[in-house]
Scaffold this active site. Structure first.
Site, PDB file in Angstrom:
ATOM      1  N   ASP A  37      40.274  32.235  41.505  1.00  0.00           N
ATOM      2  CA  ASP A  37      40.035  32.877  40.212  1.00  0.00           C
ATOM      3  C   ASP A  37      38.605  33.403  40.175  1.00  0.00           C
ATOM      4  O   ASP A  37      37.648  32.623  40.167  1.00  0.00           O
ATOM      5  CB  ASP A  37      40.265  31.867  39.091  1.00  0.00           C
ATOM      6  CG  ASP A  37      40.308  32.500  37.708  1.00  0.00           C
ATOM      7  OD1 ASP A  37      39.621  33.519  37.503  1.00  0.00           O
ATOM      8  OD2 ASP A  37      41.021  31.968  36.844  1.00  0.00           O
ATOM      9  N   CYS A  91      45.132  31.529  29.997  1.00  0.00           N
ATOM     10  CA  CYS A  91      43.958  32.403  29.977  1.00  0.00           C
ATOM     11  C   CYS A  91      43.177  32.182  28.674  1.00  0.00           C
ATOM     12  O   CYS A  91      42.633  31.109  28.460  1.00  0.00           O
ATOM     13  CB  CYS A  91      44.408  33.846  30.176  1.00  0.00           C
ATOM     14  SG  CYS A  91      43.086  35.086  30.231  1.00  0.00           S
ATOM     15  N   HIS A 105      43.592  34.028  39.235  1.00  0.00           N
ATOM     16  CA  HIS A 105      43.786  33.903  37.799  1.00  0.00           C
ATOM     17  C   HIS A 105      45.200  34.374  37.449  1.00  0.00           C
ATOM     18  O   HIS A 105      45.792  35.195  38.137  1.00  0.00           O
ATOM     19  CB  HIS A 105      42.746  34.764  37.067  1.00  0.00           C
ATOM     20  CG  HIS A 105      42.705  34.534  35.597  1.00  0.00           C
ATOM     21  ND1 HIS A 105      42.174  33.398  35.034  1.00  0.00           N
ATOM     22  CD2 HIS A 105      43.134  35.300  34.553  1.00  0.00           C
ATOM     23  CE1 HIS A 105      42.265  33.463  33.719  1.00  0.00           C
ATOM     24  NE2 HIS A 105      42.845  34.612  33.406  1.00  0.00           N
TER      25      HIS A 105
END
Length: 295
Positions: A229, A172, A264
């Protein structure tokens, strides 16, 4: 792909130079558990790696303005271990990030996860993700992060690590940093960026993003992204592929894998976003990527 001369001078313009002064870090020690903003934890999928055969502990990395808390893990036996920098998510160095270090140590690496928010705030204290982003994450200068990671690399060299076999991986927020650091430090042989943001707003603290440095990588990067995502549009991933193809040898050797059905944070086994198949495949690719690039 390594270079004894250290970080690239042409990349010093990543952010304005930082004037370091000795100060008390807001975070002076790592805590146990997870940030409050990611509760509840998905205990049924949480992976826990034991410490058998490993040396693991919290350490303090000397930096220009004090000491940066970090977690490290390495095998008990041996020396001159290939070194992997493990870069945190927005939630800081918590149990999952520590476990990633132990997983790498089981594979023969010296893994270091520095708490890169230590000067700006403690991510463990925030119950709201947006508040964490506004009060802490948005205040982290990229130049500070690059300098701290250089310090981690220097610490590894003096504590059993092999600076000629240096890799980096991040998740991330840390995925974005993985791209940036691979363009910053000529010693990086390879990186693996898990769902790191490719584009973004530019300001004095974050003047460049991966799309801006993708053509100038020192070590090839493997990008691992989720097709579902919602925060990283696939057109930006496609644009990054184009940038890589036009860059340095290391850029051209880079690769991006998209897991069509993954969201994600699909590697985060402590969160509902975890996708076992994609996470396990990505981990196998990570290990193979590092080995293929001499780490």
């Amino acid at each position: 792909m390594s270079d004894p001369n250290g970080p690239s001078p042409e990349f010093d313009s990543l952010a304005p130079s930082i004037s370091f002064t000795r100060r008390s870090f807001i975070v002076s020690a790592l805590g146990a558990g997870f940030a409050l903003s990611v509760q509840p934890i998905m205990a049924q999928t949480l992976i826990t790696t034991d410490t058998d055969g490993l040396t693991c502990s919290e350490i303090k990395i000397p930096v220009a303005d004090g000491a940066l808390p970090a977690y490290f893990a390495r095998p008990n036996a041996g020396k001159k271990f290939p070194t992997i920098l493990v870069i945190q998510e927005i939630f800081g160095v918590h149990e999952h990030i520590k476990d990633v270090c132990r997983r790498l140590a089981k594979q023969g690496y010296l893994a270091i996860a520095p708490e890169l928010y230590a000067r700006q705030g403690d991510p463990r204290q925030y119950t709201n993700i947006q508040e964490l982003m506004n009060q802490v994450v948005s205040k982290i200068p990229d130049a500070q992060v690059m300098s701290d990671l250089d310090a981690c690399t220097a610490w590894a060299k003096g504590n059993g690590g092999d600076e000629t076999r240096l890799g980096i991986t991040g998740f991330c927020w840390g995925g974005r940093i993985t791209w940036l650091y691979s363009a910053h430090n000529p010693q990086v042989r390879a990186g693996v960026a898990w769902y790191g943001r490719i584009v973004g707003d530019k300001n004095a603290l974050t003047p460049r993003h991966p799309i801006d440095v993708g053509a100038a990588l020192h070590g090839p990067v493997l990008g691992l992204y989720g097709g579902q995502d919602q925060g990283i549009p696939l057109d930006t991933v496609a644009a990054m592929r184009g940038v890589l193809a036009s860059g340095t040898t290391a850029s051209k050797e880079s690769a991006i894998v998209i897991y069509d059905d993954a969201p994600h944070a699909f590697h985060a086994d402590y969160r509902p976003s975890y996708r076992k198949e994609a996470a396990e495949d990505g981990w196998k690719r990570l290990l193979a990527w590092f080995k293929a690039n001499g780490i």
